[in-house]
Motif scaffolding. Structure first.
Motif, PDB file in Angstrom:
ATOM      1  N   LEU A  26       0.656  -1.140  -0.213  1.00  0.00           N
ATOM      2  CA  LEU A  26      -0.102  -0.035  -0.021  1.00  0.00           C
ATOM      3  C   LEU A  26       0.764   1.143   0.052  1.00  0.00           C
ATOM      4  O   LEU A  26       0.592   2.170  -1.079  1.00  0.00           O
ATOM      5  CB  LEU A  26      -0.915  -0.037   1.357  1.00  0.00           C
ATOM      6  N   TRP A  30       0.915   4.147  -3.138  1.00  0.00           N
ATOM      7  CA  TRP A  30       0.287   5.456  -2.828  1.00  0.00           C
ATOM      8  C   TRP A  30       1.354   6.580  -2.692  1.00  0.00           C
ATOM      9  O   TRP A  30       1.141   7.465  -3.444  1.00  0.00           O
ATOM     10  CB  TRP A  30      -0.209   5.579  -1.566  1.00  0.00           C
ATOM     11  N   THR A  66      -3.987  -1.610  -4.925  1.00  0.00           N
ATOM     12  CA  THR A  66      -4.567  -1.427  -3.669  1.00  0.00           C
ATOM     13  C   THR A  66      -5.894  -2.123  -3.674  1.00  0.00           C
ATOM     14  O   THR A  66      -6.087  -3.068  -2.649  1.00  0.00           O
ATOM     15  CB  THR A  66      -4.854   0.135  -3.286  1.00  0.00           C
ATOM     16  N   CYS A  70      -5.629  -5.440  -0.820  1.00  0.00           N
ATOM     17  CA  CYS A  70      -6.398  -5.244   0.286  1.00  0.00           C
ATOM     18  C   CYS A  70      -6.995  -6.335   1.104  1.00  0.00           C
ATOM     19  O   CYS A  70      -7.183  -6.547   2.088  1.00  0.00           O
ATOM     20  CB  CYS A  70      -7.428  -3.983   0.285  1.00  0.00           C
ATOM     21  N   PHE A 110     -11.297  -0.100   1.119  1.00  0.00           N
ATOM     22  CA  PHE A 110     -10.467   0.290   0.272  1.00  0.00           C
ATOM     23  C   PHE A 110     -10.823   0.000  -1.313  1.00  0.00           C
ATOM     24  O   PHE A 110     -10.228   0.680  -2.118  1.00  0.00           O
ATOM     25  CB  PHE A 110      -9.121  -0.550   0.335  1.00  0.00           C
ATOM     26  N   THR A 114     -10.655   3.080  -4.695  1.00  0.00           N
ATOM     27  CA  THR A 114      -9.928   2.715  -5.763  1.00  0.00           C
ATOM     28  C   THR A 114     -10.716   2.438  -7.264  1.00  0.00           C
ATOM     29  O   THR A 114     -10.112   2.907  -8.187  1.00  0.00           O
ATOM     30  CB  THR A 114      -9.119   1.533  -5.712  1.00  0.00           C
TER      31      THR A 114
END
Length: 245
Positions: A26, A30, A66, A70, A110, A114
């Motif tokens: 993650l 990011w 992500t 996740c 999450f 996204t």
């Protein structure tokens, strides 16, 4: 209190370390997307549109990673569930189910942001006002649904504290830690009222503190679950090799 050695990795322990694996995916994703720090809620439509158009490929990749990874958090949540189920307290066993359900919901949070970020860069030529709307939706959808994570941490904390055995599954201090973690997630619900300052979606109490606490919480609980699973495995081996066994 003597320091605990690093536990022997078991199958259950390996599941527990899937939580940190997600964190290690993650954060770089990011950073590459340009979301650390997040774009400001005060940015204009043209500024947000320019940001997404400039970083379209990075956002596509980071959002995809992500969105998919996740779900590693489910392994982490399941590993905690298995250890809490070992307690003799009926309340703790009930809370183990609650934390599992809440954890599954928390990690699924999450996915919506996204998908929205992916939608923006899928057709980045769309009007700036639409990009601004989708981005607002995405960040609020990420930081505001805090109740599932709060319930998960609180359920773990209470389950640990009601374990009255002489050799509890988790150390008592970790119960208080989980209750504190639950409280630190709370300010996210206030993001709807602020577009600047510490309670905005890019603010210290809504984004940075929860991210830091979430990271530390996942790593600490992974270690504790792995240690508990290792101890259980050792006890089984001792039972098998004992004269009575």
């Amino acid at each position: 209190m003597k320091p605990m050695p690093f536990p022997r990795i078991t199958g259950e322990g390996l599941c527990a370390w899937m939580g940190p694996a997600f964190i290690l995916i993650l954060i770089p994703a990011w950073l590459n997307m340009g979301f650390l720090p997040p774009p400001s809620p005060q940015s204009s439509a043209d500024e947000i549109a320019a940001f997404f158009r400039k970083n379209a490929d990075e956002i596509k990749l980071g959002a995809m990673m992500t969105m998919q990874f996740c779900m590693l958090g489910l392994f982490w949540t399941a590993a905690i569930f298995v250890q809490l189920k070992r307690t003799k307290s009926q309340l703790a066993q009930t809370l183990s189910y609650l934390q599992f359900i809440a954890g599954a919901v928390a990690y699924s949070v999450f996915t919506l942001p996204t998908i929205l970020w992916t939608t923006i860069v899928f057709r980045s030529e769309r009007p700036a006002s639409e990009i601004l709307l989708l981005n607002d939706f995405a960040w609020l959808a990420l930081v505001m649904p805090v109740s599932s994570a709060m319930i998960q941490a609180a359920a773990i904390g209470v389950a640990i504290l009601v374990d009255a055995e002489k050799s509890p599954i988790f150390p008592r201090w970790s119960g208080y830690m989980n209750l504190w973690v639950s409280l630190t997630f709370g300010p996210g619900m206030l993001a709807t009222f602020f577009n600047h300052g510490p309670f905005a979606w890019d603010g210290v109490f809504v984004f940075y503190v929860p991210l830091a606490v979430f990271t530390a919480w996942v790593f600490v609980m992974s270690y504790l679950v792995s240690a508990a699973a290792s101890q259980k495995s050792d006890q089984r081996e001792d039972s098998v090799h004992s004269p009575a066994g």
